[in-house]
Design a protein around this motif. Structure first.
Motif, PDB file in Angstrom:
ATOM      1  N   LEU A  18       0.851  -1.190   0.000  1.00  0.00           N
ATOM      2  CA  LEU A  18       0.000   0.000   0.000  1.00  0.00           C
ATOM      3  C   LEU A  18       0.885   1.238   0.000  1.00  0.00           C
ATOM      4  O   LEU A  18       1.791   1.356   0.819  1.00  0.00           O
ATOM      5  N   SER A  19       0.605   2.152  -0.902  1.00  0.00           N
ATOM      6  CA  SER A  19       1.312   3.429  -0.899  1.00  0.00           C
ATOM      7  C   SER A  19       0.817   4.251   0.294  1.00  0.00           C
ATOM      8  O   SER A  19      -0.202   3.913   0.917  1.00  0.00           O
ATOM      9  N   GLU A  74      -0.632   7.065   0.161  1.00  0.00           N
ATOM     10  CA  GLU A  74      -1.956   7.570  -0.204  1.00  0.00           C
ATOM     11  C   GLU A  74      -3.030   6.499  -0.038  1.00  0.00           C
ATOM     12  O   GLU A  74      -4.126   6.776   0.441  1.00  0.00           O
ATOM     13  N   GLN A  75      -2.707   5.249  -0.419  1.00  0.00           N
ATOM     14  CA  GLN A  75      -3.665   4.161  -0.259  1.00  0.00           C
ATOM     15  C   GLN A  75      -3.933   3.872   1.213  1.00  0.00           C
ATOM     16  O   GLN A  75      -5.060   3.568   1.600  1.00  0.00           O
ATOM     17  N   ASP A  93      -6.173   6.584   2.496  1.00  0.00           N
ATOM     18  CA  ASP A  93      -7.509   6.406   1.945  1.00  0.00           C
ATOM     19  C   ASP A  93      -8.242   5.262   2.657  1.00  0.00           C
ATOM     20  O   ASP A  93      -9.429   5.370   2.962  1.00  0.00           O
ATOM     21  N   LEU A  94      -7.534   4.184   2.932  1.00  0.00           N
ATOM     22  CA  LEU A  94      -8.105   3.057   3.676  1.00  0.00           C
ATOM     23  C   LEU A  94      -8.569   3.516   5.057  1.00  0.00           C
ATOM     24  O   LEU A  94      -9.701   3.243   5.472  1.00  0.00           O
TER      25      LEU A  94
END
Length: 121
Positions: free
Chosen positions: A50-51, A53-54, A57-58
């Protein structure tokens, strides 16, 4: 480790430092585990990293879902967690980076385990 200064994982463990969620994401990528691994008894392998940003967002989506499930407004959650209403709005709408202390406070007020806020759908 990618994205981490030397000694960061040990420092976090020794001092229980209040770390940013992006640091958790970097550590998860380096260890090739899901972010939830840091909040449960075992490491959960992750086939794709996961970046930052991801990760944000999660967390953003999970906070919003938990808040709605609890029947709370952003204002009510902010008050209960000792945060400004605009801060909760930014967390949910913009995926603003925050700290583990804030994540734990939100989980407590939402009456969910902090791991829930880092669970993949």
């Amino acid at each position: 480790m990618a994205g981490l200064r030397a000694g960061t994982p040990g420092y976090i463990e020794r001092t229980r430092a209040n770390v940013q969620l992006t640091t958790v994401a970097s550590l998860a990528r380096a260890l090739k585990v899901a972010p939830i691994s840091f909040f449960c008894e075992e490491l959960v392998p992750l086939s794709f990293p996961l970046s930052d940003e991801q990760m944000l967002d999660l967390f953003r989506r999970n906070v919003q879902v938990a808040r709605l499930d609890a029947g709370m407004s952003q204002n009510a959650l902010a008050k209960a967690a000792g945060l400004h209403r605009d801060y909760v709005w930014k967390l949910e709408k913009l995926g603003t980076n925050t700290t583990l202390d804030v994540a734990e406070s939100l989980a407590l007020r939402l009456e969910v385990d902090v791991a829930t806020l880092f669970s993949l759908p």
